[in-house]
Design a protein around this motif. Structure first.
Motif, PDB file in Angstrom:
ATOM      1  N   UNK A  10       3.712 -40.053  -5.209  1.00 19.32           N
ATOM      2  CA  UNK A  10       5.167 -40.352  -5.159  1.00 19.32           C
ATOM      3  C   UNK A  10       5.827 -39.684  -4.121  1.00 19.32           C
ATOM      4  N   UNK A  11       5.940 -38.266  -4.280  1.00 18.59           N
ATOM      5  CA  UNK A  11       6.582 -37.472  -3.311  1.00 18.59           C
ATOM      6  C   UNK A  11       6.027 -37.744  -1.677  1.00 18.59           C
ATOM      7  N   UNK A  12       4.733 -37.776  -1.631  1.00 20.99           N
ATOM      8  CA  UNK A  12       4.190 -38.334  -0.304  1.00 20.99           C
ATOM      9  C   UNK A  12       4.883 -39.437  -0.006  1.00 20.99           C
ATOM     10  N   UNK A  13       4.824 -40.495  -0.795  1.00 19.65           N
ATOM     11  CA  UNK A  13       5.329 -42.009  -0.411  1.00 19.65           C
ATOM     12  C   UNK A  13       6.887 -42.110  -0.009  1.00 19.65           C
ATOM     13  N   UNK A  14       7.827 -41.183  -0.807  1.00 20.60           N
ATOM     14  CA  UNK A  14       8.991 -40.920  -0.438  1.00 20.60           C
ATOM     15  C   UNK A  14       9.202 -40.379   1.077  1.00 20.60           C
ATOM     16  N   UNK A  15       8.406 -39.341   1.300  1.00 24.64           N
ATOM     17  CA  UNK A  15       8.439 -38.508   2.549  1.00 24.64           C
ATOM     18  C   UNK A  15       7.974 -39.456   3.582  1.00 24.64           C
ATOM     19  N   UNK A  16       7.017 -40.126   3.479  1.00 28.41           N
ATOM     20  CA  UNK A  16       6.392 -40.874   4.720  1.00 28.41           C
ATOM     21  C   UNK A  16       6.522 -42.505   4.442  1.00 28.41           C
ATOM     22  N   UNK A  17       7.060 -42.988   3.600  1.00 33.19           N
ATOM     23  CA  UNK A  17       7.191 -44.474   3.391  1.00 33.19           C
ATOM     24  C   UNK A  17       5.893 -45.109   3.024  1.00 33.19           C
ATOM     25  N   UNK A  18       4.980 -44.413   3.042  1.00 30.94           N
ATOM     26  CA  UNK A  18       3.462 -45.083   2.614  1.00 30.94           C
ATOM     27  C   UNK A  18       3.378 -45.006   1.393  1.00 30.94           C
ATOM     28  N   UNK A  19       3.317 -46.246   0.679  1.00 27.97           N
ATOM     29  CA  UNK A  19       3.203 -46.349  -0.826  1.00 27.97           C
ATOM     30  C   UNK A  19       1.659 -46.783  -1.201  1.00 27.97           C
ATOM     31  N   UNK A  20       0.636 -46.342  -0.213  1.00 25.59           N
ATOM     32  CA  UNK A  20      -0.735 -46.684  -0.568  1.00 25.59           C
ATOM     33  C   UNK A  20      -1.299 -45.973  -1.487  1.00 25.59           C
ATOM     34  N   UNK A  21      -1.335 -44.716  -1.501  1.00 25.92           N
ATOM     35  CA  UNK A  21      -1.780 -43.881  -2.811  1.00 25.92           C
ATOM     36  C   UNK A  21      -1.278 -43.968  -3.837  1.00 25.92           C
ATOM     37  N   UNK A  44      10.854 -46.959   3.447  1.00 32.29           N
ATOM     38  CA  UNK A  44      10.207 -47.450   4.807  1.00 32.29           C
ATOM     39  C   UNK A  44      10.853 -48.490   5.488  1.00 32.29           C
ATOM     40  N   UNK A  45      11.513 -49.588   4.662  1.00 33.96           N
ATOM     41  CA  UNK A  45      12.174 -50.716   4.982  1.00 33.96           C
ATOM     42  C   UNK A  45      13.274 -50.192   5.998  1.00 33.96           C
ATOM     43  N   UNK A  46      14.058 -49.027   5.534  1.00 32.93           N
ATOM     44  CA  UNK A  46      15.311 -48.975   5.962  1.00 32.93           C
ATOM     45  C   UNK A  46      15.317 -47.944   6.948  1.00 32.93           C
ATOM     46  N   UNK A  47      14.146 -47.218   7.411  1.00 27.67           N
ATOM     47  CA  UNK A  47      13.763 -46.163   8.348  1.00 27.67           C
ATOM     48  C   UNK A  47      14.457 -44.826   7.591  1.00 27.67           C
ATOM     49  N   UNK A  48      14.650 -44.775   6.342  1.00 25.80           N
ATOM     50  CA  UNK A  48      15.285 -43.580   5.756  1.00 25.80           C
ATOM     51  C   UNK A  48      14.248 -42.322   5.932  1.00 25.80           C
ATOM     52  N   UNK A  49      14.715 -41.244   5.877  1.00 17.74           N
ATOM     53  CA  UNK A  49      13.975 -39.970   5.780  1.00 17.74           C
ATOM     54  C   UNK A  49      14.291 -39.243   4.256  1.00 17.74           C
ATOM     55  N   UNK A  50      13.219 -38.951   3.382  1.00 18.65           N
ATOM     56  CA  UNK A  50      13.365 -38.276   2.098  1.00 18.65           C
ATOM     57  C   UNK A  50      12.907 -37.011   2.076  1.00 18.65           C
ATOM     58  N   UNK A  51      13.385 -36.039   1.539  1.00 13.54           N
ATOM     59  CA  UNK A  51      12.950 -34.641   1.445  1.00 13.54           C
ATOM     60  C   UNK A  51      12.991 -34.078  -0.213  1.00 13.54           C
ATOM     61  N   UNK A  52      12.182 -33.488  -0.593  1.00 10.70           N
ATOM     62  CA  UNK A  52      12.062 -32.940  -2.075  1.00 10.70           C
ATOM     63  C   UNK A  52      11.650 -34.041  -3.011  1.00 10.70           C
ATOM     64  N   UNK A  53      12.125 -33.939  -4.203  1.00 13.11           N
ATOM     65  CA  UNK A  53      11.612 -34.806  -5.114  1.00 13.11           C
ATOM     66  C   UNK A  53      10.409 -34.502  -5.827  1.00 13.11           C
ATOM     67  N   UNK A  83      17.028 -35.204  -1.257  1.00 18.36           N
ATOM     68  CA  UNK A  83      17.829 -35.592  -0.292  1.00 18.36           C
ATOM     69  C   UNK A  83      17.408 -36.722   0.606  1.00 18.36           C
ATOM     70  N   UNK A  84      18.105 -37.696   0.688  1.00 12.95           N
ATOM     71  CA  UNK A  84      17.704 -38.938   1.772  1.00 12.95           C
ATOM     72  C   UNK A  84      18.820 -39.221   2.730  1.00 12.95           C
ATOM     73  N   UNK A  85      18.193 -39.123   3.820  1.00 16.75           N
ATOM     74  CA  UNK A  85      18.926 -39.201   5.187  1.00 16.75           C
ATOM     75  C   UNK A  85      18.900 -40.838   5.455  1.00 16.75           C
ATOM     76  N   UNK A  86      19.732 -41.464   5.485  1.00 15.91           N
ATOM     77  CA  UNK A  86      19.500 -42.800   5.734  1.00 15.91           C
ATOM     78  C   UNK A  86      19.760 -43.020   7.327  1.00 15.91           C
ATOM     79  N   UNK A  89      22.919 -42.866   8.856  1.00 18.50           N
ATOM     80  CA  UNK A  89      23.656 -41.768   9.101  1.00 18.50           C
ATOM     81  C   UNK A  89      24.284 -41.378   7.794  1.00 18.50           C
ATOM     82  N   UNK A  90      24.346 -42.304   6.889  1.00 14.75           N
ATOM     83  CA  UNK A  90      24.887 -41.737   5.292  1.00 14.75           C
ATOM     84  C   UNK A  90      23.663 -40.971   4.671  1.00 14.75           C
ATOM     85  N   UNK A  91      24.126 -40.482   3.621  1.00 14.19           N
ATOM     86  CA  UNK A  91      22.961 -39.696   2.743  1.00 14.19           C
ATOM     87  C   UNK A  91      23.308 -39.877   1.260  1.00 14.19           C
ATOM     88  N   UNK A  92      22.124 -39.611   0.697  1.00 14.82           N
ATOM     89  CA  UNK A  92      22.091 -39.737  -0.853  1.00 14.82           C
ATOM     90  C   UNK A  92      21.326 -38.457  -1.406  1.00 14.82           C
TER      91      UNK A  92
END
Length: 127
Positions: A10-21, A44-53, A83-86, A89-92
């Protein structure tokens, strides 16, 4: 499949947008798992970047499950802040979680690993 590998996928998927595993490690009846899978797809669809989780499991205890052929685990976990950088430019930010979680596993209908997560409860009832 181990529960730890499920959370790493799950953490890998958030970081990369790859949900395969991740998508191969849960059953169709796991509502929380499907919601988490949607989160990966949105990143993945939004082009966001996630760190942590990331999730660390501090303690685990096997429980009996009411469902035949399934095993439940009561876990003491720590979910790191997310932390998600959208792309706009917004963040979550999510502060994370520390506490108990119950995870149920079942034979994996998706093939690959022997077991898959079939349920997650972050508010388990005291036994």
């Amino acid at each position: 499949m181990t529960i730890e590998n499920f959370f790493k996928a799950y953490a890998h998927g958030l970081a990369t947008g790859d949900r395969t595993q991740y998508s191969e490690l849960y059953t169709a009846d796991c509502e929380t798992c499907r919601t988490l899978d949607v989160n990966i797809s949105l990143v993945r669809e939004r082009g966001d970047r996630a760190r942590g989780g990331e999730i660390k499991i501090w303690r685990s205890e096997m429980l009996s499950s009411a469902a035949p052929g399934r095993i439940a685990w009561l876990l003491e976990v720590e979910l790191a802040p997310l932390h998600v950088g959208r792309a706009d430019g917004s963040t979550f930010d999510d502060k994370g979680f520390q506490g108990r979680m119950q995870v149920e596993v079942a034979p994996n209908p998706n093939g690959g690993s022997r077991f898959a997560v079939s349920g997650i409860d972050t508010d388990p009832v005291d036994r």
